[in-house]
Motif scaffolding. Structure first.
Motif, PDB file in Angstrom:
ATOM      1  N   ASP A   1       2.990 -71.570   2.650  1.00 32.56           N
ATOM      2  CA  ASP A   1       3.515 -72.760   3.323  1.00 32.56           C
ATOM      3  C   ASP A   1       3.697 -72.533   4.818  1.00 32.56           C
ATOM      4  N   ARG A   2       4.265 -71.386   5.187  1.00 31.22           N
ATOM      5  CA  ARG A   2       4.496 -71.131   6.607  1.00 31.22           C
ATOM      6  C   ARG A   2       4.632 -69.639   6.870  1.00 31.22           C
ATOM      7  N   ILE A   3       4.344 -69.281   8.104  1.00 32.79           N
ATOM      8  CA  ILE A   3       4.508 -67.916   8.602  1.00 32.79           C
ATOM      9  C   ILE A   3       5.230 -68.043   9.936  1.00 32.79           C
ATOM     10  N   ILE A   4       6.357 -67.339  10.078  1.00 35.11           N
ATOM     11  CA  ILE A   4       7.151 -67.470  11.299  1.00 35.11           C
ATOM     12  C   ILE A   4       7.548 -66.073  11.797  1.00 35.11           C
ATOM     13  N   TYR A   5       7.475 -65.917  13.113  1.00 32.35           N
ATOM     14  CA  TYR A   5       7.877 -64.669  13.775  1.00 32.35           C
ATOM     15  C   TYR A   5       8.458 -65.029  15.140  1.00 32.35           C
ATOM     16  N   PRO A   6       9.490 -64.380  15.605  1.00 37.57           N
ATOM     17  CA  PRO A   6      10.287 -63.317  14.994  1.00 37.57           C
ATOM     18  C   PRO A   6      11.509 -63.880  14.266  1.00 37.57           C
ATOM     19  N   ILE A   7      11.805 -63.313  13.114  1.00 44.92           N
ATOM     20  CA  ILE A   7      12.974 -63.700  12.328  1.00 44.92           C
ATOM     21  C   ILE A   7      13.838 -62.461  12.140  1.00 44.92           C
ATOM     22  N   SER A   8      15.129 -62.595  12.411  1.00 48.54           N
ATOM     23  CA  SER A   8      16.043 -61.456  12.303  1.00 48.54           C
ATOM     24  C   SER A   8      17.071 -61.633  11.191  1.00 48.54           C
TER      25      SER A   8
ATOM     26  N   ARG B   1      11.232 -59.648  12.259  1.00 48.06           N
ATOM     27  CA  ARG B   1      10.327 -59.636  11.121  1.00 48.06           C
ATOM     28  C   ARG B   1       9.370 -60.813  11.148  1.00 48.06           C
ATOM     29  N   LEU B   2       8.210 -60.569  10.602  1.00 46.24           N
ATOM     30  CA  LEU B   2       7.263 -61.621  10.268  1.00 46.24           C
ATOM     31  C   LEU B   2       7.648 -62.090   8.872  1.00 46.24           C
ATOM     32  N   VAL B   3       7.880 -63.394   8.711  1.00 45.31           N
ATOM     33  CA  VAL B   3       8.264 -63.908   7.396  1.00 45.31           C
ATOM     34  C   VAL B   3       7.184 -64.860   6.908  1.00 45.31           C
ATOM     35  N   ILE B   4       6.774 -64.629   5.674  1.00 46.34           N
ATOM     36  CA  ILE B   4       5.756 -65.438   5.005  1.00 46.34           C
ATOM     37  C   ILE B   4       6.429 -66.169   3.858  1.00 46.34           C
TER      38      ILE B   4
ATOM     39  N   ILE C   1       8.481 -61.431   2.528  1.00 45.65           N
ATOM     40  CA  ILE C   1       7.706 -62.429   1.792  1.00 45.65           C
ATOM     41  C   ILE C   1       8.656 -63.114   0.824  1.00 45.65           C
ATOM     42  N   THR C   2       8.780 -64.422   0.987  1.00 42.00           N
ATOM     43  CA  THR C   2       9.716 -65.206   0.193  1.00 42.00           C
ATOM     44  C   THR C   2       9.011 -66.497  -0.218  1.00 42.00           C
TER      45      THR C   2
END
Length: 193
Positions: free
Chosen positions: A4-11, A18-21, A68-69
């Motif tokens: 659905d989405r990939i977002i960076y940077p996430i803390s 972190r890169l979050v997928i 990855i969530t």
């Protein structure tokens, strides 16, 4: 793989930037789920693991870890296994969230797949979200029934996670697709207010 989405940077979903997928697709439909919009998956969200790896290596800068969530990434276990086994070559800190318990994953997959999975990730956070068990002081976990399982971590990584967890929960609000989304582990909604 349905993404659905990939977002960076996430803390707010693990130590560091972190890169979050976020995967799409989840059949568990937990009460008060943080991401019910990710229960369904659509063909436009389907991307090959090779293209996803290419995107990550070409377009994303330096990151401290990958989370990855979803949805539930483990509902696409074969694709997830292919993804994490390749990501471990570019990142030594990978968290995977799933609504399955580890025992359920073992029952659903071969020994070889489970061993490859464990050797490819740092932390597995398992178990369904249960809103009644959402305790505000749990960092990285939405409810107390969920487990934080170290799979492939040395003492330095474990210490890093322990320090991160001591900081407690935090939320990061960002604008994504012309919407404000709130990223992190949220406290239970108090409906009595």
């Amino acid at each position: 793989m349905y993404i659905d989405r990939i977002i960076y940077p996430i803390s707010t979903l693990g130590p560091g930037n972190r890169l979050v997928i976020w995967t799409a697709g989840c059949t568990k439909h937990c009460n008060e789920c943080a991401n019910p919009e990710l229960w369904d998956c659509y063909e436009y969200q389907n991307i090959s693991v090779a293209d996803l790896i290419g995107y990550i290596t070409r377009c994303i800068g330096n990151f401290d870890g990958i989370t990855i969530t979803g949805g539930d990434p483990c509902e696409q276990f074969n694709d997830l296994l292919q993804l994490v086994s390749q990501l471990k070559c570019i990142c030594s800190d990978i968290i995977v969230y799933t609504g399955y318990t580890f025992d359920e994953l073992v029952q659903l997959n071969s020994y070889e797949k489970i061993e490859l999975f464990k050797s490819s990730i740092t932390v597995l956070i398992d178990g369904r979200y249960i809103s009644e068990k959402n305790i505000d002081d749990l960092a990285l976990r939405g409810s107390s029934n969920q487990n934080l399982i170290f799979c492939n971590a040395n003492e330095t990584i474990i210490k890093c996670y322990e320090d991160y967890i001591k900081q407690g929960r935090s939320i990061q609000n960002i604008i994504y697709n012309n919407k404000i989304i709130s990223i992190g582990i949220h406290n239970k909604i108090n409906k009595e207010r």
